[in-house]
Design an enzyme around this catalytic site. Structure first.
Site, mmCIF file in Angstrom:
data_model
loop_
_atom_site.group_PDB
_atom_site.id
_atom_site.type_symbol
_atom_site.label_atom_id
_atom_site.label_comp_id
_atom_site.label_asym_id
_atom_site.label_seq_id
_atom_site.Cartn_x
_atom_site.Cartn_y
_atom_site.Cartn_z
ATOM 1 N N HIS C 132 0.857 -1.184 0.000
ATOM 2 C CA HIS C 132 0.000 0.000 0.000
ATOM 3 C C HIS C 132 0.898 1.241 0.000
ATOM 4 O O HIS C 132 1.998 1.213 0.538
ATOM 5 C CB HIS C 132 -0.853 -0.056 1.271
ATOM 6 N N ASP C 209 3.232 -4.160 8.047
ATOM 7 C CA ASP C 209 2.023 -3.355 7.881
ATOM 8 C C ASP C 209 0.838 -4.301 8.040
ATOM 9 O O ASP C 209 0.511 -5.062 7.141
ATOM 10 C CB ASP C 209 2.039 -2.707 6.492
ATOM 11 N N GLN C 212 -4.354 -4.866 7.077
ATOM 12 C CA GLN C 212 -5.296 -5.862 6.582
ATOM 13 C C GLN C 212 -5.102 -7.208 7.263
ATOM 14 O O GLN C 212 -5.747 -8.192 6.869
ATOM 15 C CB GLN C 212 -5.154 -6.033 5.057
ATOM 16 N N LYS C 235 -10.256 -0.186 10.332
ATOM 17 C CA LYS C 235 -10.373 -1.400 9.522
ATOM 18 C C LYS C 235 -10.726 -2.604 10.388
ATOM 19 O O LYS C 235 -10.958 -3.694 9.878
ATOM 20 C CB LYS C 235 -9.068 -1.657 8.766
ATOM 21 N N CYS C 373 -4.768 2.489 -3.686
ATOM 22 C CA CYS C 373 -3.501 2.948 -3.101
ATOM 23 C C CYS C 373 -2.411 1.907 -3.243
ATOM 24 O O CYS C 373 -1.575 1.734 -2.339
ATOM 25 C CB CYS C 373 -3.671 3.324 -1.634
HETATM 26 C C1 LIG Z 1 -2.339 -2.676 3.607
HETATM 27 C C2 LIG Z 1 -2.645 -1.292 4.064
HETATM 28 N N1 LIG Z 1 -1.669 -0.548 4.605
HETATM 29 C C3 LIG Z 1 -1.899 0.699 5.053
HETATM 30 C C4 LIG Z 1 -3.146 1.271 4.953
HETATM 31 C C5 LIG Z 1 -3.321 2.668 5.452
HETATM 32 O O1 LIG Z 1 -4.165 2.718 6.555
HETATM 33 P P1 LIG Z 1 -4.713 4.116 7.068
HETATM 34 O O2 LIG Z 1 -5.270 4.809 5.879
HETATM 35 O O3 LIG Z 1 -5.751 3.746 8.061
HETATM 36 O O4 LIG Z 1 -3.562 4.860 7.669
HETATM 37 C C6 LIG Z 1 -4.190 0.528 4.402
HETATM 38 C C7 LIG Z 1 -5.562 1.063 4.285
HETATM 39 O O5 LIG Z 1 -5.909 1.844 3.438
HETATM 40 C C8 LIG Z 1 -3.929 -0.769 3.947
HETATM 41 O O6 LIG Z 1 -4.906 -1.510 3.390
#
Ligand SMILES: Cc1ncc(COP(=O)(O)O)c(C=O)c1O
Ligand SMILES: Cc1ncc(COP(=O)(O)O)c(C=O)c1O
Lengths: 160, 415, 415, 160
Positions: C132, C209, C212, C235, C373
């Site tokens: 992401h 990270d 998910q 999430k 993203c």
């Molecule tokens: C795999 C992953 N990493 C990071 C993020 C970023 O999370 P957040 O937007 O809550 O900071 C997301 C969600 O959009 C994600 O799916």
């Protein structure tokens, strides 16, 4: 919806005469020049700050104790009661008092320690603190500083 | 008192506002709650609480990235809040409204993104002795990172800035000025507009820490002329975890992003990344959507009451509180500036502030005790802390009366 | 299907869970809402919404700094949530649980506080093509700041990491590994534990990270062995504006603070500042108190359902969805890894994903469309974006059936 | 609580035949080698991306127009309709169409512009978009790129 004054309303359960007396006239207040152990207790969130000094004999009994710093009535009284009590005691006995006080104040995790059948004597004056959870840290500050002094930890103790 | 009549009608209004705040309808230790700690964090009106809950019950989804109905509703509500905030502080463009997690983050953003690339050894940043830690430590950190130096405008015994010293310190070595609008420890209102003018005469940009300004007076960032204005949602009757950085568009445009992540880019590849436009460049990741929507509701609420009405009421009440409290023997007041808002710090006899706090709490009176994250102010007065009563639109004279009764009880107890 | 019976009882449970989520009880354009966008942001159960609202109605005040009753209640609830989260991911100590505003901030914190002081020109950071943007851009920024280089582990046609390439890239020039637990675009579950072991064999720390990961499987950070684990509240059925950085205490201890402000210090003076202990060193300013308390309620909810139960249900449903969707002529699936969770990306004929999203929305089906993203993944497949259906504990087979009907309608429309 | 299928349910209000036709077979698709003006339109949040080319005569009329890129049916059809329409028109007239389309689609702020009594002709096929607010940006993307091309702005336009 108003003012159901009950008996505890004057707060004498917390601020007992003995506490106020020790807060006003703390025993063993001042630096101990020939200390063998020393530790700081800091409660960053309310500004209590004290330094506890101990002189420990070869046989591990407490020869002298003192403290300096500034704090609320509860923390000063607690430090005063502490120093008053431990002078002359073997440090193993001091540890028992520490455990008993932590338990008596309901500090999380303290239940695991040996209960011990100690007569807390004047320390019972701290009993009221238990009902004021945000003040428990004030009452334990000096005790934790003492603990850390005896452990010879060189860094300041914080109760936060 | 010449304005007794006006005041009575005020009290009727305030009684209505009090009803808007569910938290005020409770008793503590058998006493009606007197909440005099709004400078730490204000209570929320039901309309804010309900807006957030209703959003979650009906409209929640992630913003910006979706075509479906909930995502559209969430985006509209989120961006609509930005528009409200723009209007609220009269920013020239919605692109100048950056959502952050609070004043602290807003200031850190400026320290890191604006100042850090700009500073080198020998440069100076100018702050004041009145500042909250959130307007000190970020500058200390960036000074350590760059070799710059933090200079401090001193205060006088009443808690007012020494403006002559400000003039002396404002040399052309100064790269940035950071100043609080209203002191959270002492209530001093700083002459921010004048300070901005002086700094701008030397082309030095100014950040105003408005955490304690926004809830208490009508803010017009264009009129103030400052380059950055930082504030928090939870001090203006909105949710925690929200805050705003206002920045002039030209400055924000030129700044590198503060955080990297989703939504702050147009294109990402491992060969290089193109950053998004304002305000999104500074909003990496999923924002505090429900919080920002709640903040929008808080703005609506503040505007429905009227900032002028609030300022007037609080000013009257602060006078009343200060007068009544001064009548107690053994009271020492801290912060007696000519121009003040909403806060009074004090000590009583030699009772430690912490004890005072507990005793008052036991009578339903919630005040804050300690250093109020303004240790340099405490050092100035050579005290470890104070007791602080702070006012909001929902406080009334009865609150003050209960405070006074409680203080006298404390005095009896420690007599 | 051998597990038809188990599945029926599953469906009964799921029906109960659905009732817990107010947002799911609505219709969109006359159709019952089918929410297949939980990977962007999950809906909240009533218990989370109510916990936040009740906190605001009764217990709100600022934390840590107050002696009065509300401040004590707020602090207990806020710190209680930290304990819950510690238990939830089995961290060794509560000091290892840092509250942030989300995954994005958690990763930026590590990039700036851990990596930036450590890196110099020629050093490498290792990430993957699956990441992401929030796990790419922070590393690009710190590389630009330090002259380090970002290396990328490629993926194969099914969306799985090329582990041979990982082994090749993992040289002793690598200072840090950043890897997603589960890909939000493709659903791939990465062999995180194996990767940590390999990196640790060379003394290279690893950030996972887990945005998910956390909602879909039982996480045990000590078992994974990673040094940092980042995730978001929104999430995992909790509030926006909340997130966690788990970090091993020894590493966190050694790191400089990320932001400066209130609560992260023991003592501030203009001569120097003493930082607070963990976890407070990294929590500058007023935290998202209500959000964190809501996150604690979300943890309670997840644990009451049971992560194993959730994983089992979602795994069954993902199989069902993939099977049904594959039956449609003209479907192209993206992300067909052997080990997957909760997400299916696809395209239908040559209908643009954005059009698909609108048409499905009009039939009550909320999916996400675009690059999610994860532009490098899209570049790999040489497509601008996909349609993505993602699952949560509240989805059921009827949701999938409605998705299929809607997809067929889109096909008719564009035929 | 179910499925009140109404007439708009088949979405022919949005995806009219003319839209689908232009989306499938975009007119003037491809690079214009002798363009005098050019601008990019990017919708970062849904991935639409197009480049619009114009050749403008000395007399400020549009000699030729073309576009390339990728986008959804709405944005491609809109670009196709746009290029088809403007070739041969004086650029002042083009500006009127721009204003009219913005107004028709309910773009905030567009109400202030001159209304003009233009017959939108085939552009009316875009009318349905107004009911789908999250798609308005798709329909306006090419138009905003054109506007910025004529202003000779060198940077890409984004609709976000
Ligand atoms: C795999 C992953 N990493 C990071 C993020 C970023 O999370 P957040 O937007 O809550 O900071 C997301 C969600 O959009 C994600 O799916
Ligand atoms: C003057 C001032 N500045 C900054 C802050 C920090 O605000 P926050 O904790 O919401 O980031 C506060 C509040 O505590 C404040 O009173």
């Amino acid at each position: 919806m108003n003012t159901a004054f009950d008996n505890s309303d004057d707060m004498r359960d917390l601020y007992r005469e003995l506490i106020l007396d020790h807060a006003r006239n703390p025993r063993h207040f001042g630096k101990l020049d020939d200390a063998t152990h020393c530790a700081d207790g800091i409660n960053p969130l309310c500004g209590d700050k004290l330094r506890l000094y101990l002189r420990v004999n070869e046989d591990q009994s407490i020869a002298a104790a003192g403290f300096e710093g500034s704090g609320c009535a509860i923390s000063v009284a607690s430090a005063s009661l502490l120093t008053d009590l431990i002078i002359g005691l073997p440090s193993s006995q001091v540890q028992n008092y520490y455990n008993a006080v932590m338990q008596r104040l309901g500090v999380p995790g303290a239940d695991d320690a040996e209960p011990g059948s100690i007569d807390l004597g004047k320390l019972k004056a701290l009993d009221g603190v238990r009902e004021y959870p945000s003040r428990v840290k004030c009452a334990t500050l000096a005790w934790q500083a003492m603990n850390s002094a005896l452990d010879n930890q060189p860094t300041p103790v914080s109760t936060e | 008192m010449t304005n007794a009549q006006e005041n009575r009608s005020n009290e009727a209004c305030v009684e209505n506002y009090r009803q808007d705040f569910p938290a005020l309808q409770q008793t503590i230790s058998g006493h009606p709650l007197v909440y005099l700690d709004s400078a730490s964090s204000a209570q929320q009106p039901a309309c804010v609480i309900d807006t957030v809950a209703e959003y979650q019950r009906n409209d929640h989804s992630n913003v910006h990235r979706g075509v479906h109905t909930l995502s559209h509703r969430a985006t509209e509500a989120y961006e609509g809040a930005r528009d409200k905030i723009q209007g609220f502080i009269n920013a020239a463009s919605r692109n100048e409204i950056i959502n952050t997690s609070g004043t602290t983050e807003s200031i850190n953003l400026v320290a890191q993104s604006y100042c850090r690339p700009l500073l080198s050894a020998g440069d100076k940043i100018l702050a004041t002795e009145l500042e909250h830690h959130s307007n000190i430590v970020p500058w200390q950190l960036v000074c350590e990172q760059t070799g710059a130096e933090l200079l401090v405008v001193p205060i006088d015994d009443r808690g007012q800035l020494n403006l002559d010293e400000f003039d002396n310190l404002l040399t052309d070595e100064v790269r940035f000025v950071a100043i609080g609008h209203v002191s959270n420890a002492l209530g001093t209102i700083n002459p921010v507009k004048e300070i901005v003018e002086k700094a701008h005469a030397l082309d030095i940009p100014v950040l105003v820490d408005g955490a304690q300004g926004v809830p208490h007076m009508q803010i017009d960032v264009q009129d103030l002329g400052c380059d950055f204005y930082a504030f928090s949602g939870h001090k203006m009757y909105g949710p925690t975890g929200t805050g705003i950085l206002y920045g002039r568009e030209k400055l924000l445009e030129a700044m590198p992003p503060y955080k990297g992540g989703g939504d702050m880019i147009i294109e990402v590849s491992f060969d290089g990344t193109v950053f998004n436009e304002l305000p999104y460049k500074f909003e990496a990741g999923t924002p505090n959507i429900s919080g920002v929507i709640g903040l929008g509701a808080a703005v609506d609420y503040l505007q429905s009451v009227g900032l002028q009405q609030i300022a007037q009421h609080e000013s009257w009440l602060l006078d009343y509180m200060t007068r009544e409290i001064s009548k107690i023997d053994g009271i020492r007041l801290f912060g007696t500036a000519e121009n003040k808002a909403s806060v009074q710090s004090f000590l009583l006899d030699d009772i430690h502030a912490h004890d005072l706090g507990t005793i008052l709490d036991h009578q339903g009176v919630a005040i804050r005790t300690g250093h109020h994250c303004a240790m340099p102010v405490m050092s100035f007065f050579r005290i470890p802390g104070t007791a602080r009563a702070s006012l909001a639109l929902y406080n009334n004279a009865a609150d003050i009366d209960q405070l006074i009764v409680a203080l006298k009880k404390a005095q009896q107890l420690f007599a």
